[in-house]
Scaffold this motif. Structure first.
Motif, PDB file in Angstrom:
ATOM      1  N   ASN A   1      -3.077  -7.975   5.911  1.00 58.67           N
ATOM      2  CA  ASN A   1      -2.420  -7.147   6.908  1.00 58.67           C
ATOM      3  C   ASN A   1      -2.547  -5.662   6.640  1.00 58.67           C
ATOM      4  O   ASN A   1      -1.591  -4.909   6.808  1.00 58.67           O
ATOM      5  CB  ASN A   1      -0.934  -7.492   6.963  1.00 58.67           C
TER       6      ASN A   1
ATOM      7  N   LYS B   1      -4.278  -1.517   9.800  1.00 61.44           N
ATOM      8  CA  LYS B   1      -3.619  -0.938  10.963  1.00 61.44           C
ATOM      9  C   LYS B   1      -3.876   0.553  10.989  1.00 61.44           C
ATOM     10  O   LYS B   1      -4.621   1.102  10.184  1.00 61.44           O
ATOM     11  CB  LYS B   1      -2.110  -1.182  10.901  1.00 61.44           C
TER      12      LYS B   1
ATOM     13  N   LEU C   1      -1.547   2.412  10.374  1.00 61.67           N
ATOM     14  CA  LEU C   1      -0.817   2.836   9.183  1.00 61.67           C
ATOM     15  C   LEU C   1      -1.806   2.934   8.039  1.00 61.67           C
ATOM     16  O   LEU C   1      -2.707   2.114   7.916  1.00 61.67           O
ATOM     17  CB  LEU C   1       0.252   1.792   8.816  1.00 61.67           C
TER      18      LEU C   1
ATOM     19  N   VAL D   1      -2.260   1.947   5.142  1.00 59.17           N
ATOM     20  CA  VAL D   1      -1.974   1.070   4.021  1.00 59.17           C
ATOM     21  C   VAL D   1      -3.283   0.501   3.476  1.00 59.17           C
ATOM     22  O   VAL D   1      -4.091  -0.047   4.211  1.00 59.17           O
ATOM     23  CB  VAL D   1      -1.032  -0.073   4.437  1.00 59.17           C
TER      24      VAL D   1
ATOM     25  N   ARG E   1      -5.386  -0.453  -3.133  1.00 62.22           N
ATOM     26  CA  ARG E   1      -4.358   0.221  -3.941  1.00 62.22           C
ATOM     27  C   ARG E   1      -3.213  -0.733  -4.301  1.00 62.22           C
ATOM     28  O   ARG E   1      -2.741  -0.761  -5.445  1.00 62.22           O
ATOM     29  CB  ARG E   1      -3.798   1.420  -3.175  1.00 62.22           C
ATOM     30  N   LEU E   2      -2.803  -1.510  -3.333  1.00 56.59           N
ATOM     31  CA  LEU E   2      -1.708  -2.438  -3.591  1.00 56.59           C
ATOM     32  C   LEU E   2      -2.120  -3.501  -4.603  1.00 56.59           C
ATOM     33  O   LEU E   2      -1.343  -3.876  -5.493  1.00 56.59           O
ATOM     34  CB  LEU E   2      -1.242  -3.085  -2.284  1.00 56.59           C
TER      35      LEU E   2
END
Lengths: 200, 200, 200, 200
Positions: B175, B178, B180, B182, B186-187
DNA sequence: TATGAATGAGCTTTCATTCAT
DNA sequence: TATGAATGAAAGCTCATTCAT
């Protein structure tokens, strides 16, 4: 988590001076939606929600003109509780990082008990735009406060965005309760631990 | 790419001694699906796939009875490449943890460039069961090998499950695309960093 | 009025090299639509048409993607017959005015036996745009030829527009077959008589 | 305008000795309906009328049980004005035919400025029956008086029915306001001219 | 009497899947 | 074996009408 505060009730479901039967229907719909959201996700057909609530389709549309309205209403209480918990934890916990950790756990608890919510939060269908907007508007600032406090205290790396963190947490929560023994809480803890130092 | 193992060959494209026209159709369908998966995600309508492939719907169903069969076939090569990359990285990288990290990055690269794949991997629709099965059967053992090596080397905490880790990575990848900003990579790095020490 | 000529079959329903069962379904749908158009007007629900035809809704949509396609197909034969009758009457009748009169009577006969068609022709709903377009494109030129011939022969006033005349005729035909004994033919005759001299 | 006749008073606005608040509501509804009929035609949704009037839907239904009742009430004044204009024109105009012509023009003016009214007058939906009844009962006798006078004066052919003529005029008025440059007045003039002589 | 919430059948359209050809 | 026509359930949404308050 206090569920009955009305500090931020943009569209309170209980304060409107409606007729009592209308208020009763609003509640019936919210209950039905909450139930079905758990089992079928927030994509559940409006017809099914109306059936479960025992009301006509028109009634559902009268109370919640868009799907996003319904979803927001269903989860409003919990979202607002999270909003309020942020500053509270900053005071009560031993450190900013502990507060952040506790707050994220609260958020995880919320998301994982509302199956399908996390997924919906990440949908790119236009009908969910208002949902994103509401959640992000309300929660990101709170998270950002905690993240900043922890960063300033030197407890976590300084380059973390609250939005990104929340998005990651939401992702980890959106698909964990299968027959596979994957535990969102454990994964989120990994993420939180990862915040503490720069990448190795 | 040598098809070394035949653990799960839901629809092998090269081993069955099919008639040549049937093989040609299989390939046309795979090409069409690969194309459409990129542009429209793996949820693209079966009719569109058949059209793009220039075959009838019945032919598509004959070759790939479920959507999962089709997805598996389309991504088989890449999955197998991941399978093979595991041991290779363990040899070539400086440490087991570095190998794990590189391998996960490979997996992230794969998932994030295949729109909708990560989401499909986490769907609980029965028609996707075969997809889970294939991915997990092939990839989890490889990941487990890397995780165990890193754990034995004392580079990461010892209580991490490969399945859980992969699931988390898959979630973070499903997910992120978008408006956004994100970034899955990185996560995932946060997650990998989190592996290194016990929770604080 | 010959119904089987295919001089102008922009989308012939019988020449397509379809499978025989598909052709049969096309005809079943056309028959059903023709029937229901008479009783319920061309606004009849597509579901009803499918039911009457004994086919599924998808089948109807496959054959006639828009409502206008269906209406045009239902009335194509008669429209084309009218188109061909124009020049023919100009040759066979005693005078251009007589030919015009005979042609308009043909058109009236067509419209009045297709209850609801005239009304649809005058709807301003977008879904009927293609219907207008087809009818006007095909019939107005023919009518214009007759009107011009009569005007040049000095039989009618010179300032009459074919489109306007046809529109008037269509209007008079759209609402005449009630229990009230209003006869479209008589009214149209009045209109035709009115063409002969300048207004008094 | 004196309400001389009470043949068909489906919902008299002034003769019933109603309570004053009820009369006020009636008027509010009539005003709202008149406004919306202009902008949206007489098919406007009943909810919109109630909203515009600022009354509940039940109130609207109480005052005007059917849509026809509402339409009749809205246009009563103008219909009655037409009724009175008939004899007046017979006196003031130069000849019976001139009077008939002037009266029909009055009627055309009325219909063409009331969007959707002419169409409603020709609807065969049962809910419009009362509308037909009212208009025909009031206007046909007047028209008949004019037609008979003109026929007796030898100005028009003797076999014309007032009902038929009015119906034709209504038809020509019901569908003229498109982007097509079709003018109801011109077409009606053709009809009136056609009255003057026997068919050719 | 007035209100407007509630009803629910109705609409058009899509699409995964089957099966006659 | 291949085709693609046929199926029909399901979706979101509207609105004339009723009736509890």
């Amino acid at each position: 988590m206090s569920e009955r505060r009305t500090h931020h009730p943009p569209q309170s479901t209980e304060t409107s001076p409606k007729r009592s039967d209308a208020r009763r229907n609003t509640q019936k719909i919210l209950d039905a939606a909450a139930t079905l959201f758990v089992t079928s996700g927030v994509d559940v057909s409006v017809r099914d929600v109306a059936l479960e609530a025992g009301v006509g389709m028109g009634t559902l549309y009268r109370h919640f003109p868009t799907r996003a309205d319904l979803i927001v209403a269903v989860y409003r209480h919990q979202v607002e509780a999270c909003v309020e918990a942020g500053p509270a934890l900053l005071s009560s916990e031993a450190s900013p990082y502990a507060a952040l950790r506790a707050w994220i756990h609260l958020f995880v608890e919320f998301l994982t008990t509302k199956h399908g919510l996390a997924a919906a939060l990440q949908s790119d269908k236009p009908s969910f735009d208002a949902l994103h907007a509401y959640f992000l508007d309300r929660l990101v600032p709170v998270c950002a406060g905690l993240v900043e406090a922890a960063a300033e205290a030197g407890e976590i790396r300084p380059d973390v965005e609250a939005l990104e963190l929340m998005w990651g947490v939401g992702s980890l929560c959106s698909n964990s309760n299968k027959e596979l023994q994957v535990n969102a809480r454990r994964l989120v803890d990994l993420l939180l631990t990862g915040l503490r130092r720069v990448a190795a």
